[in-house]
Design a protein around this motif. Structure first.
Motif, PDB file in Angstrom:
ATOM      1  N   VAL A  47       0.942  -1.198   0.009  1.00 20.99           N
ATOM      2  CA  VAL A  47       0.116   0.039  -0.088  1.00 20.99           C
ATOM      3  C   VAL A  47       0.735   1.341  -0.037  1.00 20.99           C
ATOM      4  O   VAL A  47       0.361   2.297  -0.061  1.00 20.99           O
ATOM      5  CB  VAL A  47      -0.897  -0.171   1.180  1.00 20.99           C
ATOM      6  N   GLY A  48       2.080   1.042   0.068  1.00 17.69           N
ATOM      7  CA  GLY A  48       3.097   2.344  -0.047  1.00 17.69           C
ATOM      8  C   GLY A  48       2.918   2.999   1.381  1.00 17.69           C
ATOM      9  O   GLY A  48       3.360   4.328   1.139  1.00 17.69           O
ATOM     10  N   MET A  62      -1.911   4.029  -3.246  1.00 16.94           N
ATOM     11  CA  MET A  62      -2.348   2.806  -3.205  1.00 16.94           C
ATOM     12  C   MET A  62      -3.211   2.326  -2.418  1.00 16.94           C
ATOM     13  O   MET A  62      -3.706   0.917  -2.748  1.00 16.94           O
ATOM     14  CB  MET A  62      -1.015   1.925  -3.198  1.00 16.94           C
ATOM     15  N   VAL A  77      -7.403  -1.826   0.229  1.00 14.69           N
ATOM     16  CA  VAL A  77      -7.011  -1.901  -0.936  1.00 14.69           C
ATOM     17  C   VAL A  77      -8.226  -1.941  -2.132  1.00 14.69           C
ATOM     18  O   VAL A  77      -9.271  -2.006  -1.569  1.00 14.69           O
ATOM     19  CB  VAL A  77      -6.250  -3.250  -1.236  1.00 14.69           C
ATOM     20  N   LYS A  81      -8.001  -6.432  -6.275  1.00 12.38           N
ATOM     21  CA  LYS A  81      -6.490  -6.734  -5.903  1.00 12.38           C
ATOM     22  C   LYS A  81      -6.043  -7.707  -4.629  1.00 12.38           C
ATOM     23  O   LYS A  81      -4.968  -7.883  -4.132  1.00 12.38           O
ATOM     24  CB  LYS A  81      -5.799  -5.497  -5.879  1.00 12.38           C
TER      25      LYS A  81
END
Lengths: 188, 107, 1004
Positions: A47-48, A62, A77, A81
């Motif tokens: 997720v950065g 993200m 998220v 994905k």
């Protein structure tokens, strides 16, 4: 996954505050040693974002990550994905004691938006929801009336609220009742 | 209705967020133990009027267990601490002693 | 005659009229009126009938303490009994009816009780309705029920809405009078977050009536200015029409906000129950005036002295033309002065004290009012209204000296601080001899979480009855509350209060002091419950020395006003009767709420569809549209059966069972608990948790497992699947998912925290769809996507793959005894998968079945059901499940308990099957088996009971399971089950597996 449906198909209620069933959201429970470099790296890759501090939630391009307990974070998220990210994290944490589970389908998500949204939640959550006690970046796991729930703010006057999917319809009815026109205490 | 601070997530919340779990620091007796010891482990519970150590779970919050040192007579809370300990830690003992000098100590 | 005065009325708006009805008669009032003031303004002094003697009653007070003037309010779905006229604001369209009379308020048959009061003394019910025993049920109770209660019970569901609201503040101030306002200003100035509650619509309290000069300002101006200052502070909130109804542990307070009672609305909630947490609570709750006990003190027109001047000053209403004031203190002179200044007559002030030389008495005398010292009232003349009083010497026995015609008696027995909220959570009281009252002891406050006091009193609630010390006390309380909440009060000058000095009061508990029985029997203590001085004396004579016993015996203080007017007088009479000092007799416990609050507000939003959450499976909508007959299962609802038109429920169940046994059916098993357990120690952990060995389970395989408590008693069961070396999926019962998950976490967090194991409850992540019956495999093959042959997917195994294009995990497990696949798919695709199964199964005659078919089929197979065959006292061995209890494991939860002698006895109740003699007879659930003979209580000797019982369409025979003493030794024995009405059913003990004992059908 065209045949996947959220609990209420995006139902909305327009009252003093607007209630929206947010549709399918990707949610991944990650349990492990939150201080481990390997886990931090896995979360960052997914997720950065860094692991948030106690009872904090962070969002980025993200996705998002929420602190749930000393050994658990929740990754936010895209629904489609979630399976792939779950597998990636699992691979990244090979050899380290952890648990990563896609729980997207077990949840219902609601948006509570508009001036007075704090008061709608304060009708059911035994939580100090005044602006000086709760703001953007905070997450609180508590209850709304009789239901387990977690919520955080995405912007001023807008909450996201998560509960179990099986009681999603009940939560929507509860929120709609609490948000009806003319019923806000106008206190907070 | 009590206010308790969950040491796991740092939230101070009202009792409705928590679930009580009875007396803390019980020693578990298992296969092969003496009848009396096992019976006491199952059934004998302290019921003091005064300082008491209890287990609570943040059921509607982070889901974690913790311990509470509390006065059953005045409902004063001396402190909350980790569930992963088999006796009250020193700082909790000290906090109780400070408020209840006559307390006979953890037994 | 009471009427509207041409002047006065600080809280009414004379420009705005409102219409309302009382007993069907139309009246007009003004905006700002209470129902009581509006009734008085219209000359309506008779408002209701008393509880026991049906005596005419009027309005006695002007606030929450009113004992008499309660009415049936509203109509239809907004009807509510016992509403106080003194706390109800009038609005256009209000309807009220008087209570407790028949046929009418003016003429009430029940008043016959009044003629024979000696027949209804204290403890009347206890003494009278004792014997014969049968008469209680058939005679006494119906009569008492008919005559009991004040108002009528509502018959329709409440149309209004209610809700809760949670608020957190630094300082909560209860009461918006002088003290509350002053305390709020001090706390507010410190920066603390302050919430001030005022139960009425107006701020100011008594200061709005009894003027004083504060810091050079007249009281009205001081109130307005202080209010404006508070409103300008962002950290201070004032809520009117909101009562502080209770104080509870750790700074918890309940606020009862009446939002629409004065302005009915279809959108806003009627009441909002505030659940407030405050660091400090300041009770500025004021004081209540006490009545005096003299004969006829309940006749309409006898009122509290303060109420008489409240009506004049606040509402511009005179309670009558000629007001006699009777008092034991100076304060009541204010009433005489107010009435006189309004141009009304005050024929006399009867002062029970021997002297009256204070500022107020002198002021009264200067106005030309006659003041009689050492005098009291012997009796009040009148029945439905006051016509006059008989004056007597207070010291004597009541010989009338003079008759004074009047239509109002304004009485004052002194004041008592409102200590309720201080006392709710343990604040202690002191007896104040000088003022003859209980007041808060600041050294013994209610204690909070930190062990310090969290409630402070302010103003007259502290026991400082006069304005100057009360204001100083309130300022100190506000500053102290702020300091203790972590704030620093700003400097402020001591206030300067100018008001009349008052001389000490004299306790007068009985008037006259030597009142004989005849007078005492007409001297009321508790007006609402009709308790008189004579009743308390009688209770004392009969040995009731404890205040708590006397209260219950006489019902003193047990009415809806909870003794706000009667307590102290009753206590004093009791103390006198038993010759003890008042503090020795003590007081009854003050309990929340301060005044009654609506049941609706306690329920909050939890009614109708929000009463209790119902958990719904992903197939719920489909099921509801397809004839589901719902059954609650734990917090879920599940289809009991799917009843087609023309079928009975039983026929539907039979159809579903036969279709499953002969073809293929579909079951929604999504509600089963599913918990993931993962980590290096997962296998070790499950070995401790289950009675079985789980560490030996192979990856890809399933095993049925049992969980016991430390007592050895079975509490949950389910199939465990090993996903990988270090990961398991544990299925639980529908009702057990949350409990088992919590159970696992409890052991991991509090006992075996050294184990490296994580768990997650994934119950709702998956829809679980069972395809069951001889044709089940054909349906799966048609869905396509994976190999579901018996080789690829043998019994008690699972695999991951795709079915009908949906990610799926089929488990080869069976609860029916048939070939069965339970398929887990993502919850969000549960309905899509269900639809595909229904489509693929169509050619095989697939149909859904419900929980009852599931139960019957599992009983055919002798499978136990947690909650049917278990009741918290049953061990696995009792259920022939000893095979699932490992003997190899050193430890598991419940192992030690199973070593206990009691759990090893051979005569424990054990599971058996039962076949009734007549195959059509179905045993009632829970029926007891008897073995002949009676026990010492004359009951049949019982040896066990039926735990599950059905008619099995598969076997065309009634079947049952039962727990029977030494059951396993009784094979072939015929047991007798009495089922009531002298009927018995006989059944033969058999093996509990009735169908396909070898398990061939499920293992194909």
């Amino acid at each position: 996954m065209s045949n996947a449906v959220s609990i209420l198909n995006g139902a909305t209620f327009n009252g003093a505050v607007k209630i929206t069933e947010a549709g399918l959201r990707g949610m991944i429970t990650l349990r492990g040693d939150l201080s481990s470099a390997q886990l931090k790296a896995a979360v960052s890759a997914a997720v950065g974002l860094d692991i948030p501090a106690q009872r904090k939630v962070d969002h980025g391009p993200m996705g998002g990550v929420a602190w749930m307990s000393p050994d658990e974070v929740l990754l936010l998220v895209e629904y489609d994905k979630a399976d792939a990210i779950t597998a990636d994290i699992s691979n990244a944490l090979t050899g380290e004691h952890h648990m990563v589970v896609n729980v997207s389908d077990a949840r219902a998500v609601f948006l509570v938006a508009g001036k007075g949204s704090r008061e709608v939640l304060a009708k059911g959550a035994p939580v100090d929801l005044s602006p000086d006690a709760f703001g953007i970046g905070d997450i609180r796991r508590s209850r709304i009336g009789q239901l387990v729930a977690a919520f955080w703010m995405t912007e001023d006057e807008t909450f996201e609220l998560v509960c179990f999917r099986s009681v999603g319809a009940f939560m929507f009815d509860w929120l709609s009742t609490a948000a009806r026109e003319g019923s806000l205490p106008e206190y907070l | 209705m009590l206010m308790l601070k969950c040491p796991n997530c740092g939230v101070t919340a009202e009792e409705t967020e928590f679930a009580p779990g009875g007396e803390a620091h019980l020693k578990r007796y298992t296969a092969g133990s003496e009848d009396q010891a096992f019976s006491d482990y199952l059934f004998a519970r302290k019921n003091p009027r005064g300082v008491h150590f209890e287990r609570w779970r943040h059921a509607f919050g982070c889901g974690k267990w913790f311990h509470v040192a509390r006065c059953t007579a005045t409902l004063e809370v001396f402190g909350t601490y980790s569930a992963q300990t088999s006796t009250p830690p020193d700082n909790i003992i000290a906090a109780v002693k400070a408020k209840r000098p006559d307390w006979e100590g953890f037994k | 005659m009471s009427t509207r005065l041409t002047s006065g009325g600080s809280v009414i708006d004379r420009e705005t009229s409102v219409s309302f009805t009382f007993n069907g008669k139309k009246f007009k009032g003004h905006k700002g009126d209470t129902l009581a003031s509006a009734l008085l303004a219209n000359g309506q002094t008779l408002v209701g009938r008393s509880f026991k003697y049906h005596r005419p009653r009027g309005i006695m007070a002007s606030g929450v303490e009113e004992p008499n003037a309660l009415v049936n309010m509203g109509q239809g779905n907004r009807f509510e009994p016992n509403q106080r006229t003194t706390t109800t604001e009038v609005f256009d369209g209000l309807t009220a009816k008087s209570q407790n009379h028949w046929p009418s308020l003016e003429f009430d048959i029940g008043a016959i009780n009044n003629k024979v009061p000696r027949l209804l003394p204290a403890g009347f019910y206890y003494k009278t309705f004792m014997k014969p025993q049968w008469a209680w049920k058939h005679l006494f109770e119906p009569i008492i029920r008919h005559s009991a209660g004040l108002g009528n019970a509502p018959k329709e569901a409440d149309a209004d809405r209610y809700e809760y609201f949670y608020a957190y503040v630094d300082v909560l101030i209860v009461g918006g009078g002088m003290a509350g306002l002053a305390a709020a200003r001090e706390a507010g100035a410190s920066g603390a977050k302050v919430l001030l509650l005022e139960q009425t619509a107006n701020l100011g309290g008594r200061l709005a009536v009894d003027s004083a000069t504060i810091d050079g300002k007249p009281s009205a101006e001081w109130i307005a200015q202080t209010t404006a200052e508070l409103e300008a502070m962002e950290n201070v909130t004032i809520r009117t029409r909101m009562m502080g109804s209770g104080v509870f542990d750790h700074g918890y307070a309940m606020g009862y906000e009446r939002i629409t009672d004065h302005a009915p609305s279809d959108t806003a909630p009627r009441h909002r129950l505030w659940r407030i947490r405050a660091k400090r609570i300041v009770t500025a709750t004021g004081a209540l005036e006490r009545p005096i006990s003299f004969a006829g003190n309940d006749i309409p027109g006898v009122m509290l002295a303060s109420a008489v001047r409240d009506y004049a000053t606040l509402f511009g209403v005179s309670a009558g033309d000629r007001t006699v004031v009777v008092t034991n203190n100076d304060d009541a002179y204010r009433t005489a002065i107010t009435m006189k200044n309004a141009g009304l007559e005050v024929p006399v002030i009867l002062n029970a004290r021997t002297e009256a030389n204070g500022a107020l008495p002198n002021q009264a005398r200067a106005l030309g009012i006659r003041v009689e010292t050492g005098k009291g009232i012997s009796s009040v003349n009148g029945y439905k209204f006051v016509t006059g009083v008989e004056i007597c010497s207070q010291a004597g026995e009541g010989t009338p000296l003079e008759t004074i015609p009047c239509d109002v008696v304004a009485m004052s027995g002194g004041w008592s601080p409102v200590v309720h909220l201080w006392s709710h959570c343990g604040g202690k009281l002191n007896w104040d001899e000088a003022n003859a009252m209980f007041s808060p002891d600041p050294s013994r406050p209610p204690l909070g979480a930190d062990g310090n006091g969290f409630v402070l009193t302010a103003g007259t609630a502290s026991g400082d009855l006069h304005s100057a010390p009360a204001l100083q006390n309130a300022i100190t309380a506000g500053r102290q509350a702020a300091t203790e909440a972590g704030f620093t009060p700003t400097e402020s000058a001591a206030p300067l209060v100018i008001t009349e000095a008052e001389e000490p009061m004299l306790p007068v508990w009985s008037m006259p002091a030597g009142a004989p029985y005849k007078l005492r029997a007409k001297s009321w203590l508790d007006f609402q419950n009709d308790v008189k001085v004579s009743d308390v004396r009688l209770a004392a004579q009969e040995g009731y020395e404890s205040v708590d016993h006397t209260k219950r015996y006489t019902t003193l203080g047990m009415a809806t006003d909870q003794g706000k007017l009667s307590n102290i007088n009753g206590l004093a009479i009791l103390a006198d009767s038993v010759n003890a000092p008042i503090p020795k007799v003590g007081t009854t416990t003050f309990r929340p709420p301060y005044t009654p609050i609506s049941l609706g507000s306690i329920a909050g939003e939890a009614r109708g569809n929000l009463f209790k959450p119902t958990r719904k499976s992903p197939i719920d909508t489909w099921q509801d549209a397809n004839d589901a007959v719902w059954e609650p299962v734990a917090d879920w609802r599940r289809p009991y059966t799917y009843r087609r038109s023309g079928e009975t429920t039983g026929q539907a169940v039979t159809r579903e069972i036969m279709n499953t046994r002969t073809g293929v059916s579909i079951l929604d098993a999504s509600t089963l608990g599913k918990i993931l357990v993962k980590g290096p120690d997962a296998a070790k952990f499950l070995d401790l948790l289950y009675t079985n060995m789980m560490s030996s389970l192979k990856v890809g395989k399933c095993r049925y497992g049992l969980m016991c408590t430390e007592n050895g008693f079975l509490f949950d069961d389910g199939v465990v699947a090993r996903l990988s070396d270090d990961e398991f999926l544990c299925h639980t019962t529908t009702g057990g998912s949350d409990n088992v998950y919590a159970w696992m976490e409890e052991w991991l967090q509090t006992e075996w925290w050294d184990l490296e194991v994580y768990t997650t409850n994934v119950t709702e992540q998956f829809a679980q769809i069972a395809i069951v019956g001889p044709n089940a495999r054909k349906v799966l093959e048609k869905l396509g996507g994976m190999d579901v042959s018996s080789e690829a997917l043998p019994f008690m195994s699972f695999t991951d793959g795709t079915l009908a294009g949906i990610k799926a995990r089929p488990f080869r497990i069976s609860f029916s005894g048939e070939l069965s696949y339970e398929i887990a798919v993502p919850n969000a695709q549960g309905q899509a998968f269900w639809d595909k199964v229904m489509e693929a199964g169509e050619e095989f005659g697939i149909m859904p079945y419900g929980t009852e078919a599931l139960h019957v089929m599992r009983a055919d197979k002798g499978f136990i059901m947690i909650g049917d065959e278990t009741d918290g006292t049953v061990i696995p061995q009792d259920l022939k499940l000893g095979w699932a209890v490992s003997k190899k494991k050193e430890d598991f939860i419940g192992k030690r308990a199973m070593e206990r002698e009691f759990l090893q006895r051979s005569d424990r109740k054990q599971l058996v099957g039962l076949l009734t003699e007549n195959p059509a007879d179905v045993l009632p659930d829970g029926a007891h088996a008897v073995e002949g003979g009676k026990n010492r209580y004359g009951q049949e000797n019982m040896i066990g009971h039926v735990t599950s019982t059905y008619f099995s369409p598969t076997l065309n025979h009634s079947i049952a399971m039962a727990l029977i003493k030494s059951g396993s030794k009784r094979m072939g024995e015929v047991l007798t089950f009495p089922i009531g009405n002298n009927k018995t059913i006989k059944a033969t003990v058999v093996d509990p597996v009735f169908y396909d004992k070898e398990g061939e059908r499920q293992n194909v």
